[in-house]
Design a protein around this motif. Structure first.
Motif, PDB file in Angstrom:
ATOM      1  N   ARG A  71       0.837  -1.201   0.000  1.00 42.77           N
ATOM      2  CA  ARG A  71       0.000   0.000   0.000  1.00 42.77           C
ATOM      3  C   ARG A  71       0.873   1.253   0.000  1.00 42.77           C
ATOM      4  NH1 ARG A  71      -4.891   1.617   4.246  1.00 42.77           N
ATOM      5  NH2 ARG A  71      -5.710   3.348   2.981  1.00 42.77           N
ATOM      6  N   ALA A  72       1.885   1.253   0.877  1.00 40.92           N
ATOM      7  CA  ALA A  72       2.810   2.387   0.905  1.00 40.92           C
ATOM      8  C   ALA A  72       3.568   2.497  -0.417  1.00 40.92           C
ATOM      9  CB  ALA A  72       3.785   2.235   2.064  1.00 40.92           C
ATOM     10  N   GLY A  73       3.903   1.337  -1.012  1.00 42.36           N
ATOM     11  CA  GLY A  73       4.610   1.347  -2.288  1.00 42.36           C
ATOM     12  C   GLY A  73       3.785   1.946  -3.407  1.00 42.36           C
ATOM     13  N   MET A  74       2.482   1.640  -3.451  1.00 38.53           N
ATOM     14  CA  MET A  74       1.631   2.224  -4.481  1.00 38.53           C
ATOM     15  C   MET A  74       1.466   3.725  -4.254  1.00 38.53           C
ATOM     16  SD  MET A  74       1.136  -0.136  -6.590  1.00 38.53           S
ATOM     17  CE  MET A  74       0.085   0.853  -7.668  1.00 38.53           C
ATOM     18  N   ARG A  75       1.397   4.136  -2.998  1.00 39.97           N
ATOM     19  CA  ARG A  75       1.320   5.579  -2.728  1.00 39.97           C
ATOM     20  C   ARG A  75       2.598   6.279  -3.172  1.00 39.97           C
ATOM     21  NH1 ARG A  75      -1.644   6.320   3.213  1.00 39.97           N
ATOM     22  NH2 ARG A  75      -3.745   5.731   2.494  1.00 39.97           N
ATOM     23  N   SER A  76       3.740   5.650  -2.924  1.00 43.27           N
ATOM     24  CA  SER A  76       5.004   6.225  -3.367  1.00 43.27           C
ATOM     25  C   SER A  76       5.071   6.291  -4.888  1.00 43.27           C
ATOM     26  CB  SER A  76       6.164   5.388  -2.813  1.00 43.27           C
ATOM     27  OG  SER A  76       7.402   5.847  -3.297  1.00 43.27           O
ATOM     28  N   TYR A  77       4.613   5.224  -5.528  1.00 39.78           N
ATOM     29  CA  TYR A  77       4.608   5.161  -6.994  1.00 39.78           C
ATOM     30  C   TYR A  77       3.739   6.269  -7.585  1.00 39.78           C
ATOM     31  CZ  TYR A  77       3.944   2.876 -11.598  1.00 39.78           C
ATOM     32  OH  TYR A  77       3.886   2.582 -12.930  1.00 39.78           O
ATOM     33  N   LEU A  78       2.565   6.483  -7.007  1.00 39.51           N
ATOM     34  CA  LEU A  78       1.685   7.546  -7.517  1.00 39.51           C
ATOM     35  C   LEU A  78       2.204   8.920  -7.142  1.00 39.51           C
ATOM     36  CD1 LEU A  78      -0.905   7.418  -9.262  1.00 39.51           C
ATOM     37  CD2 LEU A  78      -0.112   5.219  -8.342  1.00 39.51           C
ATOM     38  N   ARG A  79       2.934   9.047  -6.030  1.00 38.08           N
ATOM     39  CA  ARG A  79       3.586  10.318  -5.738  1.00 38.08           C
ATOM     40  C   ARG A  79       4.589  10.635  -6.833  1.00 38.08           C
ATOM     41  NH1 ARG A  79       6.810  12.375  -0.212  1.00 38.08           N
ATOM     42  NH2 ARG A  79       7.863  14.132  -1.237  1.00 38.08           N
ATOM     43  N   TYR A  80       5.322   9.606  -7.247  1.00 33.88           N
ATOM     44  CA  TYR A  80       6.258   9.807  -8.362  1.00 33.88           C
ATOM     45  C   TYR A  80       5.525  10.362  -9.581  1.00 33.88           C
ATOM     46  CZ  TYR A  80       8.647   8.599 -12.652  1.00 33.88           C
ATOM     47  OH  TYR A  80       9.174   8.673 -13.907  1.00 33.88           O
ATOM     48  N   TRP A  81       4.393   9.738  -9.919  1.00 32.26           N
ATOM     49  CA  TRP A  81       3.679  10.176 -11.125  1.00 32.26           C
ATOM     50  C   TRP A  81       3.116  11.578 -10.978  1.00 32.26           C
ATOM     51  CZ3 TRP A  81       4.287   8.763 -15.773  1.00 32.26           C
ATOM     52  CH2 TRP A  81       4.728   7.472 -16.070  1.00 32.26           C
ATOM     53  N   MET A  82       2.517  11.890  -9.850  1.00 30.64           N
ATOM     54  CA  MET A  82       1.968  13.237  -9.663  1.00 30.64           C
ATOM     55  C   MET A  82       3.077  14.278  -9.744  1.00 30.64           C
ATOM     56  SD  MET A  82      -1.321  12.884  -9.427  1.00 30.64           S
ATOM     57  CE  MET A  82      -1.196  11.458 -10.521  1.00 30.64           C
ATOM     58  N   GLU A  83       4.217  13.993  -9.128  1.00 30.64           N
ATOM     59  CA  GLU A  83       5.346  14.916  -9.216  1.00 30.64           C
ATOM     60  C   GLU A  83       5.831  15.045 -10.654  1.00 30.64           C
ATOM     61  OE1 GLU A  83       7.474  14.420  -4.821  1.00 30.64           O
ATOM     62  OE2 GLU A  83       8.319  13.429  -6.590  1.00 30.64           O
ATOM     63  N   SER A  84       5.912  13.921 -11.355  1.00 24.84           N
ATOM     64  CA  SER A  84       6.441  13.959 -12.714  1.00 24.84           C
ATOM     65  C   SER A  84       5.529  14.731 -13.648  1.00 24.84           C
ATOM     66  CB  SER A  84       6.651  12.534 -13.227  1.00 24.84           C
ATOM     67  OG  SER A  84       7.678  11.890 -12.493  1.00 24.84           O
ATOM     68  N   PHE A  85       4.218  14.548 -13.489  1.00 20.28           N
ATOM     69  CA  PHE A  85       3.289  15.301 -14.331  1.00 20.28           C
ATOM     70  C   PHE A  85       3.390  16.799 -14.049  1.00 20.28           C
ATOM     71  CE2 PHE A  85       0.404  11.367 -14.602  1.00 20.28           C
ATOM     72  CZ  PHE A  85       0.908  11.027 -15.848  1.00 20.28           C
ATOM     73  N   ARG A  86       3.686  17.156 -12.802  1.00 19.58           N
ATOM     74  CA  ARG A  86       3.717  18.564 -12.416  1.00 19.58           C
ATOM     75  C   ARG A  86       5.108  19.200 -12.541  1.00 19.58           C
ATOM     76  NH1 ARG A  86       0.460  21.168  -9.569  1.00 19.58           N
ATOM     77  NH2 ARG A  86       2.059  21.940  -8.141  1.00 19.58           N
ATOM     78  N   LEU A  87       6.133  18.369 -12.624  1.00 18.35           N
ATOM     79  CA  LEU A  87       7.511  18.868 -12.569  1.00 18.35           C
ATOM     80  C   LEU A  87       7.817  19.927 -13.631  1.00 18.35           C
ATOM     81  CD1 LEU A  87      10.036  18.531 -10.878  1.00 18.35           C
ATOM     82  CD2 LEU A  87      10.683  16.574 -12.298  1.00 18.35           C
ATOM     83  N   PRO A  88       7.354  19.782 -14.882  1.00 21.39           N
ATOM     84  CA  PRO A  88       7.667  20.825 -15.868  1.00 21.39           C
ATOM     85  C   PRO A  88       7.104  22.198 -15.507  1.00 21.39           C
ATOM     86  CG  PRO A  88       6.957  18.806 -16.964  1.00 21.39           C
ATOM     87  CD  PRO A  88       6.675  18.636 -15.502  1.00 21.39           C
ATOM     88  N   ALA A  89       6.096  22.231 -14.641  1.00 19.34           N
ATOM     89  CA  ALA A  89       5.498  23.509 -14.257  1.00 19.34           C
ATOM     90  C   ALA A  89       6.082  24.062 -12.956  1.00 19.34           C
ATOM     91  CB  ALA A  89       3.983  23.353 -14.113  1.00 19.34           C
TER      92      ALA A  89
END
Length: 347
Positions: A71-89
């Motif tokens: 569960r913690a791993g999936m949250r970390s994985y989705l944190r990665y994605w949310m950060e990556s989608f937002r990182l260019p901004a």
């Protein structure tokens, strides 16, 4: 991958980059956690594979503990994605304050020496954020390698995204990529490679958490052939918005032995450094694929032969693709098969 599925996959990524990056950060954080928890509750093949991998990292863990980790791993994985989608901004200030690194002197001293540096990382936390921090805070460009994805439009999106963060991205293309990486290092440059999973089936066998697997030979070979410093890096999240990291001590080239023997010793040293970081923060290791040789061998794996469902997430299991990894892998399997091959890339 069907043409319809390719268009759907590309469209989902386009929606992520186009929409999520516009969300306020607290909203994006909540969205990522909601998606992660929903995916975890379904207990699809990705979650089960994650738990199987964590069982190697945390031997003796109870089913309840593995469930907590996944569960913690999936949250970390989705944190990665949310950060990556937002990182260019993100602003330059947000990037600079979004990462804190221990033992950075190994990297800065290596760059100051002019000998070139290879940073080798496992799939921990957000390696794209670490790369953006290097280009922003240290003002140091670097070169990496990305696996070609299908559809090609998705690969193009990833390349454009990473180039927008200040990276030079080479296609995963055998000796050609290796030769370019070697030239960058001989010029005193920086090369960053995700290197905990072999994509070529011809990597170096290492002991990893007590079992054999293969990791790419490229980092060790680049260090040997160019004189560059080889530095393992591990990353992790805590409860703050700041990602943490550590630059480990250099992996030295052995004084004696054949090239293959030296490569084996150096790759094992990388595996040991990766294992240290993963053991400390297993929930941040985003390894949602089969990794150990016992799992890759259908005769030995309790799950049977690997299938497409064992790869990265599909549209029903989270934001990833049918290619080999949650993002284009930077594993330097572009290592030459012989000294002659590597010489073709020399300036």
């Amino acid at each position: 991958m069907s043409a319809l599925r390719e268009r759907l996959t590309d469209g989902l990524y386009g929606l992520g980059w186009g929409t999520v990056k516009k969300l306020p950060e607290p909203v994006a954080v909540r969205l990522g956690r909601t998606i992660a928890d929903a995916t975890w509750k379904r207990r699809g093949p990705l979650v089960r594979r994650l738990e199987s991998n964590y069982a190697r990292v945390v031997p003796g863990a109870s089913p309840e503990r593995l469930a907590e980790l996944s569960r913690a791993g999936m949250r970390s994985y989705l944190r990665y994605w949310m950060e990556s989608f937002r990182l260019p901004a993100w602003s330059e200030e947000r990037v600079r304050t979004g990462f804190a690194c221990q033992d950075l002197h190994h990297l800065t001293d290596g760059l100051a020496s002019g000998r070139g540096v290879v940073l080798a990382l496992p799939h921990l936390a957000n390696w794209d954020l670490a790369g953006a921090w290097v280009t922003t805070e240290l003002k140091t460009p670097f070169t990496t390698v990305a696996e070609r994805l299908r559809p090609e439009t998705l690969y193009d999106r990833f390349v454009a995204y990473r180039e927008g963060l200040g990276m030079e991205v080479l296609p995963h293309n055998g000796g050609t990529a290796f030769g370019t990486l070697a030239r960058r290092l001989r010029d005193g440059g920086l090369v960053c490679l995700v290197a905990d999973r072999d994509l070529s089936a011809s990597g170096v066998e290492v002991d990893f958490f007590g079992e054999p697997t293969r990791m790419p030979a490229g980092p060790a070979l680049l260090a040997q052939q160019t004189g560059a410093l080889l530095l393992p890096v591990t990353l992790w999240y805590d409860d703050s918005p700041v990602m943490r990291g550590r630059v480990h001590a250099p992996v030295e080239v052995p004084e004696a032995g054949t090239r293959a023997e030296k490569t084996s010793v150096m790759t094992q040293a990388l595996a040991d450094a990766f294992a240290t970081g993963i053991a400390d923060h297993p929930e941040d290791w985003h390894m949602l694929q089969r990794l150990w040789l016992a799992d890759l061998d259908p005769a030995k794996s309790p799950d049977g032969p690997a299938t497409s469902s064992d790869g990265p997430a599909t549209s029903s299991d989270g934001p990833a693709t049918s290619s080999d990894g949650p993002v284009p892998d930077s594993a330097p399997n572009a290592a030459p098969s012989s000294a002659t091959d590597s010489e073709k890339g020399r300036p």
